[in-house]
Design a protein around this motif. Sequence first.
Motif, PDB file in Angstrom:
ATOM      1  N   GLN A  73       0.700  -1.290  -0.147  1.00  0.00           N
ATOM      2  CA  GLN A  73       0.036   0.058  -0.091  1.00  0.00           C
ATOM      3  C   GLN A  73       0.789   1.283   0.128  1.00  0.00           C
ATOM      4  O   GLN A  73       0.260   2.515  -0.613  1.00  0.00           O
ATOM      5  CB  GLN A  73      -0.862   0.174   1.414  1.00  0.00           C
ATOM      6  N   LYS A  74       2.204   1.180   0.247  1.00  0.00           N
ATOM      7  CA  LYS A  74       2.995   2.311   0.460  1.00  0.00           C
ATOM      8  C   LYS A  74       3.749   2.379  -0.841  1.00  0.00           C
ATOM      9  O   LYS A  74       4.203   1.303  -1.354  1.00  0.00           O
ATOM     10  CB  LYS A  74       3.616   2.462   1.855  1.00  0.00           C
ATOM     11  N   PRO A  75       4.172   3.682  -1.412  1.00  0.00           N
ATOM     12  CA  PRO A  75       4.785   3.797  -2.552  1.00  0.00           C
ATOM     13  C   PRO A  75       6.069   3.163  -2.585  1.00  0.00           C
ATOM     14  O   PRO A  75       6.546   2.753  -3.827  1.00  0.00           O
ATOM     15  CB  PRO A  75       4.479   5.244  -2.988  1.00  0.00           C
ATOM     16  N   GLN A  76       6.764   2.933  -1.518  1.00  0.00           N
ATOM     17  CA  GLN A  76       8.391   2.802  -1.460  1.00  0.00           C
ATOM     18  C   GLN A  76       8.451   1.236  -1.531  1.00  0.00           C
ATOM     19  O   GLN A  76       9.576   0.747  -1.456  1.00  0.00           O
ATOM     20  CB  GLN A  76       8.980   3.436  -0.584  1.00  0.00           C
ATOM     21  N   TRP A  77       7.414   0.237  -1.463  1.00  0.00           N
ATOM     22  CA  TRP A  77       7.565  -0.897  -1.362  1.00  0.00           C
ATOM     23  C   TRP A  77       8.523  -1.649  -2.253  1.00  0.00           C
ATOM     24  O   TRP A  77       9.388  -2.551  -2.016  1.00  0.00           O
ATOM     25  CB  TRP A  77       6.130  -1.614  -1.183  1.00  0.00           C
ATOM     26  N   GLN A  78       8.342  -1.300  -3.677  1.00  0.00           N
ATOM     27  CA  GLN A  78       9.046  -1.899  -4.628  1.00  0.00           C
ATOM     28  C   GLN A  78      10.527  -1.697  -4.502  1.00  0.00           C
ATOM     29  O   GLN A  78      11.345  -2.648  -4.537  1.00  0.00           O
ATOM     30  CB  GLN A  78       8.621  -1.470  -6.214  1.00  0.00           C
ATOM     31  N   GLY A  79      11.039  -0.504  -4.194  1.00  0.00           N
ATOM     32  CA  GLY A  79      12.369  -0.394  -4.054  1.00  0.00           C
ATOM     33  C   GLY A  79      12.948  -1.306  -2.856  1.00  0.00           C
ATOM     34  O   GLY A  79      13.934  -1.744  -3.007  1.00  0.00           O
ATOM     35  N   VAL A  80      12.301  -1.324  -1.705  1.00  0.00           N
ATOM     36  CA  VAL A  80      12.767  -2.123  -0.655  1.00  0.00           C
ATOM     37  C   VAL A  80      12.667  -3.538  -0.844  1.00  0.00           C
ATOM     38  O   VAL A  80      13.560  -4.333  -0.532  1.00  0.00           O
ATOM     39  CB  VAL A  80      11.936  -1.820   0.585  1.00  0.00           C
ATOM     40  N   LEU A  81      11.797  -3.861  -1.590  1.00  0.00           N
ATOM     41  CA  LEU A  81      11.623  -5.382  -2.083  1.00  0.00           C
ATOM     42  C   LEU A  81      12.615  -5.884  -2.806  1.00  0.00           C
ATOM     43  O   LEU A  81      13.356  -6.826  -2.935  1.00  0.00           O
ATOM     44  CB  LEU A  81      10.285  -5.682  -2.515  1.00  0.00           C
ATOM     45  N   ASP A 235      17.947  -3.506  16.152  1.00  0.00           N
ATOM     46  CA  ASP A 235      16.602  -3.860  16.445  1.00  0.00           C
ATOM     47  C   ASP A 235      15.430  -2.928  16.229  1.00  0.00           C
ATOM     48  O   ASP A 235      15.278  -2.380  17.116  1.00  0.00           O
ATOM     49  CB  ASP A 235      16.349  -4.634  17.597  1.00  0.00           C
ATOM     50  N   HIS A 236      15.000  -2.527  15.048  1.00  0.00           N
ATOM     51  CA  HIS A 236      13.915  -1.755  14.670  1.00  0.00           C
ATOM     52  C   HIS A 236      12.704  -2.219  14.494  1.00  0.00           C
ATOM     53  O   HIS A 236      11.703  -1.898  13.801  1.00  0.00           O
ATOM     54  CB  HIS A 236      14.464  -0.470  13.619  1.00  0.00           C
ATOM     55  N   ARG A 237      12.491  -3.714  14.914  1.00  0.00           N
ATOM     56  CA  ARG A 237      11.085  -4.297  14.791  1.00  0.00           C
ATOM     57  C   ARG A 237       9.883  -3.447  15.292  1.00  0.00           C
ATOM     58  O   ARG A 237       9.973  -2.794  16.322  1.00  0.00           O
ATOM     59  CB  ARG A 237      11.184  -5.639  15.381  1.00  0.00           C
ATOM     60  N   ASP A 267       4.055  -0.457   7.291  1.00  0.00           N
ATOM     61  CA  ASP A 267       3.885  -0.261   8.785  1.00  0.00           C
ATOM     62  C   ASP A 267       4.797  -1.124   9.673  1.00  0.00           C
ATOM     63  O   ASP A 267       4.440  -1.033  10.891  1.00  0.00           O
ATOM     64  CB  ASP A 267       2.464  -0.264   9.186  1.00  0.00           C
ATOM     65  N   HIS A 268       5.659  -2.116   8.933  1.00  0.00           N
ATOM     66  CA  HIS A 268       6.447  -3.012   9.635  1.00  0.00           C
ATOM     67  C   HIS A 268       7.920  -2.729   9.036  1.00  0.00           C
ATOM     68  O   HIS A 268       7.998  -2.580   7.925  1.00  0.00           O
ATOM     69  CB  HIS A 268       6.113  -4.297   9.565  1.00  0.00           C
ATOM     70  N   ASN A 269       9.091  -3.105   9.741  1.00  0.00           N
ATOM     71  CA  ASN A 269      10.351  -2.750   9.427  1.00  0.00           C
ATOM     72  C   ASN A 269      10.713  -4.288   9.068  1.00  0.00           C
ATOM     73  O   ASN A 269      10.648  -5.249   9.877  1.00  0.00           O
ATOM     74  CB  ASN A 269      11.086  -2.207  10.597  1.00  0.00           C
ATOM     75  N   PRO A 270      11.796  -4.409   8.076  1.00  0.00           N
ATOM     76  CA  PRO A 270      11.907  -5.788   7.945  1.00  0.00           C
ATOM     77  C   PRO A 270      13.400  -6.521   8.733  1.00  0.00           C
ATOM     78  O   PRO A 270      13.892  -5.762   9.463  1.00  0.00           O
ATOM     79  CB  PRO A 270      12.928  -5.613   6.333  1.00  0.00           C
ATOM     80  N   ILE A 271      13.322  -7.798   8.822  1.00  0.00           N
ATOM     81  CA  ILE A 271      14.289  -8.401   9.584  1.00  0.00           C
ATOM     82  C   ILE A 271      15.176  -8.893   8.473  1.00  0.00           C
ATOM     83  O   ILE A 271      14.874  -9.604   7.136  1.00  0.00           O
ATOM     84  CB  ILE A 271      13.821  -9.305  10.443  1.00  0.00           C
ATOM     85  N   VAL A 272      16.582  -8.864   8.390  1.00  0.00           N
ATOM     86  CA  VAL A 272      17.637  -9.579   7.895  1.00  0.00           C
ATOM     87  C   VAL A 272      18.548 -10.321   8.772  1.00  0.00           C
ATOM     88  O   VAL A 272      18.790  -9.906   9.544  1.00  0.00           O
ATOM     89  CB  VAL A 272      18.362  -8.703   6.918  1.00  0.00           C
ATOM     90  N   ALA A 273      18.991 -11.724   8.141  1.00  0.00           N
ATOM     91  CA  ALA A 273      19.630 -12.332   8.792  1.00  0.00           C
ATOM     92  C   ALA A 273      20.708 -13.212   7.732  1.00  0.00           C
ATOM     93  O   ALA A 273      20.314 -13.460   6.677  1.00  0.00           O
ATOM     94  CB  ALA A 273      18.794 -13.258   9.861  1.00  0.00           C
ATOM     95  N   LYS A 274      21.901 -13.207   8.515  1.00  0.00           N
ATOM     96  CA  LYS A 274      22.990 -14.009   7.763  1.00  0.00           C
ATOM     97  C   LYS A 274      23.305 -15.453   8.419  1.00  0.00           C
ATOM     98  O   LYS A 274      23.518 -15.531   9.702  1.00  0.00           O
ATOM     99  CB  LYS A 274      24.237 -13.358   7.563  1.00  0.00           C
TER     100      LYS A 274
END
Length: 279
Positions: A73-81, A235-237, A267-274
């Motif tokens: 729903q937010k316009p920036q989703w494609q860049g983050v994905l 941690d910005h969950r 409305d949620h912040n991503p988690i990334v893990a290695k």
Amino acid sequence: MVSTRVKVGLGALMLLVPLFYVVLVQQLNGRTEVMMSQVEPMFVSQCQQTSSAEALDRDGLLNIAVWNIYKQQKPQWQGVLQQLTAQNELVLLQEARLTHRFANYLQQQHVVMAKGFKWLNVPMGVMNLSWQSAYEACAFQAPEPLIRFAKSTLIAQYRLSNHQSLLVINLHGVNFDWRLDSYQAQWEQIIKKVALHQGPVVLAGDFNTWREGRLRVVEQLTERLKLKEAKYHIDHRHRVFGLPLDHLYYRGLTLLEAESFKTKASDHNPIVAKFTLIN
């Protein structure tokens, strides 16, 4: 006399409206179905398999992202994905909305999706994006107790280069359940799969752990299944009442690092893990 008839009519209407609502939502939820590509027919059964899957990791390294995409729903989703899919071998999405535009965007990815429900004939649910395909996937539904729309859970298996199988559970937790009976039942759907699996496991998603009782359900289950929660150096969950909603648990892998970064694309912040594989 007219007044009595009106009252009877209003009483009958008040009974029929909830019944009509329940029937309508059941039709929107439909059958429990999974898809393993965006080619029609997309959703054909609860489980699907393929024999063409290659190893998901890259020389023993495995990067995983988890994100509630807020129905794009937010316009920036494609860049983050795009950033997440470029930097991670596996991306677990919640609140994915499979519009025609989104399906076209996903053509460069291997897609697995568990449908929660359809709205205006557009499937919504949880989705895995990966650079190599899953070889097995099953969908599960858990209706919300009040609104009756279904939350979905996706259980998929991926091949690894050490000849093991990675079991991945992508779960969007039931939200409107004060007594937690439905919430507990949703988690019970995954217990046997995880308990019987011999290889590595990743359990992640938006668990809707916005109060202590919900968090206890998750903690007791993951402890029972010997799953560890990722520790985040940043941690910005997203939090509600001070409690994080999004989680990543794992077993049979070595965690190198994990973080949750800020974004305005949901409305949620991503988690990334290695991770690295254990030989």
